[in-house]
Design a protein around this motif. Structure first.
Motif, PDB file in Angstrom:
ATOM      1  N   UNK A 101       0.815  -1.212   0.000  1.00 41.08           N
ATOM      2  CA  UNK A 101       0.000   0.000   0.000  1.00 41.08           C
ATOM      3  C   UNK A 101       0.848   1.262   0.000  1.00 41.08           C
ATOM      4  N   UNK A 102       2.144   1.109   0.259  1.00 39.93           N
ATOM      5  CA  UNK A 102       3.048   2.257   0.270  1.00 39.93           C
ATOM      6  C   UNK A 102       3.645   2.430  -1.125  1.00 39.93           C
ATOM      7  N   UNK A 103       3.545   3.622  -1.658  1.00 40.47           N
ATOM      8  CA  UNK A 103       4.027   3.924  -2.998  1.00 40.47           C
ATOM      9  C   UNK A 103       5.430   4.521  -2.918  1.00 40.47           C
ATOM     10  N   UNK A 104       6.353   3.913  -3.632  1.00 44.29           N
ATOM     11  CA  UNK A 104       7.726   4.409  -3.686  1.00 44.29           C
ATOM     12  C   UNK A 104       7.857   5.376  -4.852  1.00 44.29           C
ATOM     13  N   UNK A 105       8.327   6.596  -4.564  1.00 43.27           N
ATOM     14  CA  UNK A 105       8.364   7.604  -5.619  1.00 43.27           C
ATOM     15  C   UNK A 105       9.715   8.311  -5.679  1.00 43.27           C
ATOM     16  N   UNK A 106       9.977   8.849  -6.853  1.00 48.72           N
ATOM     17  CA  UNK A 106      11.036   9.828  -7.069  1.00 48.72           C
ATOM     18  C   UNK A 106      10.345  11.109  -7.496  1.00 48.72           C
ATOM     19  N   UNK A 135       7.681   7.806 -10.880  1.00 49.38           N
ATOM     20  CA  UNK A 135       8.439   9.046 -11.061  1.00 49.38           C
ATOM     21  C   UNK A 135       7.441  10.177 -11.260  1.00 49.38           C
ATOM     22  N   UNK A 136       7.526  11.168 -10.372  1.00 46.43           N
ATOM     23  CA  UNK A 136       6.573  12.279 -10.351  1.00 46.43           C
ATOM     24  C   UNK A 136       7.284  13.554 -10.774  1.00 46.43           C
ATOM     25  N   UNK A 137       6.665  14.299 -11.682  1.00 47.83           N
ATOM     26  CA  UNK A 137       7.246  15.557 -12.150  1.00 47.83           C
ATOM     27  C   UNK A 137       6.291  16.711 -11.895  1.00 47.83           C
ATOM     28  N   UNK A 138       6.833  17.787 -11.322  1.00 51.35           N
ATOM     29  CA  UNK A 138       6.067  19.010 -11.083  1.00 51.35           C
ATOM     30  C   UNK A 138       6.605  20.190 -11.886  1.00 51.35           C
ATOM     31  N   UNK A 139       7.501  19.935 -12.800  1.00 50.35           N
ATOM     32  CA  UNK A 139       8.100  21.011 -13.588  1.00 50.35           C
ATOM     33  C   UNK A 139       8.306  20.568 -15.023  1.00 50.35           C
ATOM     34  N   UNK A 140       9.128  21.274 -15.783  1.00 48.61           N
ATOM     35  CA  UNK A 140       9.495  20.808 -17.120  1.00 48.61           C
ATOM     36  C   UNK A 140      10.081  19.397 -17.045  1.00 48.61           C
ATOM     37  N   UNK A 141       9.866  18.614 -18.088  1.00 46.95           N
ATOM     38  CA  UNK A 141      10.169  17.184 -18.047  1.00 46.95           C
ATOM     39  C   UNK A 141      11.575  16.844 -18.537  1.00 46.95           C
ATOM     40  N   UNK A 142      12.476  17.780 -18.515  1.00 44.35           N
ATOM     41  CA  UNK A 142      13.816  17.581 -19.059  1.00 44.35           C
ATOM     42  C   UNK A 142      14.555  16.439 -18.385  1.00 44.35           C
ATOM     43  N   UNK A 143      14.581  16.420 -17.058  1.00 50.99           N
ATOM     44  CA  UNK A 143      15.302  15.350 -16.355  1.00 50.99           C
ATOM     45  C   UNK A 143      14.736  13.979 -16.685  1.00 50.99           C
ATOM     46  N   UNK A 201       1.528   6.953   3.242  1.00 46.79           N
ATOM     47  CA  UNK A 201       1.644   5.880   2.251  1.00 46.79           C
ATOM     48  C   UNK A 201       2.548   6.253   1.081  1.00 46.79           C
ATOM     49  N   UNK A 202       3.406   7.263   1.293  1.00 46.93           N
ATOM     50  CA  UNK A 202       4.395   7.655   0.287  1.00 46.93           C
ATOM     51  C   UNK A 202       5.794   7.435   0.860  1.00 46.93           C
ATOM     52  N   UNK A 203       6.623   6.707   0.107  1.00 51.31           N
ATOM     53  CA  UNK A 203       8.030   6.546   0.462  1.00 51.31           C
ATOM     54  C   UNK A 203       8.850   7.290  -0.584  1.00 51.31           C
ATOM     55  N   UNK A 204       9.421   8.406  -0.169  1.00 54.61           N
ATOM     56  CA  UNK A 204      10.156   9.289  -1.075  1.00 54.61           C
ATOM     57  C   UNK A 204      11.632   8.920  -1.088  1.00 54.61           C
ATOM     58  N   UNK A 205      12.132   8.534  -2.260  1.00 50.95           N
ATOM     59  CA  UNK A 205      13.535   8.147  -2.399  1.00 50.95           C
ATOM     60  C   UNK A 205      14.460   9.356  -2.440  1.00 50.95           C
ATOM     61  N   UNK A 206      14.058  10.369  -3.167  1.00 57.85           N
ATOM     62  CA  UNK A 206      14.903  11.549  -3.330  1.00 57.85           C
ATOM     63  C   UNK A 206      14.215  12.563  -4.213  1.00 57.85           C
TER      64      UNK A 206
END
Length: 366
Positions: free
Chosen positions: A4-9, A143-151, A30-35
């Motif tokens: 149930x825990x979502x691992x995200x970048x 992988x979650x993006x809140x800005x331009x998708x360059x990376x 329920x969010x596990x943030x890697x970095x």
């Protein structure tokens, strides 16, 4: 770790609403943030990296070992553009109470290798995603993006062997027949449309949180009041309901100044009189609570790359003119889930509950 825990970048360009996404990513149970990786966008890449580090400290992420990995300073092909009109020259204009940009604790949040050199976004993403995936024996990463998708586009291009380790790309950006930094283009996509197309063409499910939806997540005066003080205002004091109460904690004061600056920007630039939209927080909300998004639909989505007036537009094939019979998530299929509605009340209940939890761990309150 529980399923149930979502691992995200998380990839961001802070940015006022990016800061709220960081707060949710650190504090939702329920969010596990890697970095966190950072990119050009709302401000320069220098400021976005420092701002992300300041937010990690303020929202209690340092104790979790979360680091910032600075990334792209410009788009793949176009010239970099920033948005000081909305976010101020440093990306977090008007925000009070965050650690100073030259605070040693802030600088310590920037990831370093054994030689003391900065670890860049691509290397950080690859390292954490590879370690989490374990060649299929471990867990996939959202992988979650809140800005331009360059990376994200660079990651897909440089590490194609790790694309299978990505569960989905969730990005805030685009619009269905709607723009905010041109007649038809949303800012994040407009900043690097070529990167957005690369992400949409990757053989991984993509989820678009467009401005059609984020413009419904308005921080009204009532929500701002609840943010400042979780205690209800008695009905016997009607005059106090027209004004904002004092912040009950330093953390809440910081978040209030963030909302106030953002509200003023959106009122003067876009005519939003009821409050600012909390765009980027919806990406984390989608991963943690997809049930909040009460209508979603899978479509073919492409990005206009060459139009004189339409570059950066997300072209959503609502009527299936492309006739995509391919069920894959790649360049020939219906490649994107487009969110279309949000349970706004429940979202802000979750958001404000998360603020209360952050209150218990934020160093700002010590």
């Amino acid at each position: 770790m529980s399923d149930s825990i979502k691992t995200i970048w998380l990839d961001v360009d802070p940015g006022h609403d990016d800061a709220t996404a960081i707060m949710l990513a650190i504090n939702l149970p329920n969010i596990h943030l890697l970095g966190i990786s950072t990119t050009h966008g709302n401000a320069s890449s220098y400021h976005t990296a420092i701002n992300a580090a300041r937010c990690i400290l303020a929202f209690g992420g340092a104790q979790l070992g979360i680091k910032v990995y600075p990334g792209a300073s410009k788009p793949l092909l176009l010239q970099a553009k920033h948005d000081p009109e909305i976010h101020g020259p440093d990306g977090l204009g008007g925000v009070e109470g965050l650690p100073a940009v030259d605070d040693s604790a802030v600088l310590a949040m920037i990831a370093k290798d054994e030689e003391g050199e900065t670890v860049r976004a691509l290397d950080g993403m690859a390292q954490h995603i590879k370690q989490t995936w374990k060649n299929g024996a471990g867990r996939k990463v959202t992988v979650v993006s809140c800005g331009p998708l360059t990376n994200l586009a660079l990651f897909i291009s440089v590490y194609p062997e790790l694309v299978d380790a990505v569960d989905q790309f969730v990005f805030m950006g685009g619009g269905v027949g709607l723009g905010n930094r041109s007649a038809v283009a949303e800012f994040n996509i407009l900043c690097d449309p070529h990167a957005a197309q690369i992400v949409l063409d990757a053989p991984v499910p993509a989820v678009m949180i467009p401005i059609n939806i984020t413009h419904t997540a308005i921080v009204t005066r009532d929500i701002h009041r609840r943010l400042l003080s979780p205690s209800p205002i008695p009905d016997s004091l009607p005059d106090t309901k027209s004004s904002l109460p004092a912040a009950s904690t330093p953390l809440r004061h910081t978040l209030s100044t963030l909302i106030s600056f953002f509200a003023d920007s959106y009122k003067s630039t876009f005519g939003f009189n009821d409050g600012p939209p909390l765009h980027d927080a919806l990406t984390i909300a989608y991963v943690a609570h997809p049930e909040l998004f009460t209508k979603t639909q899978r479509y073919r989505v492409d990005v206009e790359l060459s139009g004189v007036h339409t570059i950066g537009e997300t072209v959503v094939d609502v009527w299936d003119y492309r006739g995509c019979g391919d069920d894959s998530w790649a360049s020939d299929g219906k490649n994107c889930i487009v969110t279309q509605s949000l349970d706004v009340v429940k979202f802000f209940d979750i958001f404000l509950h998360c603020v209360s939890w952050c209150d218990t761990r934020s160093p700002l309150n010590k």
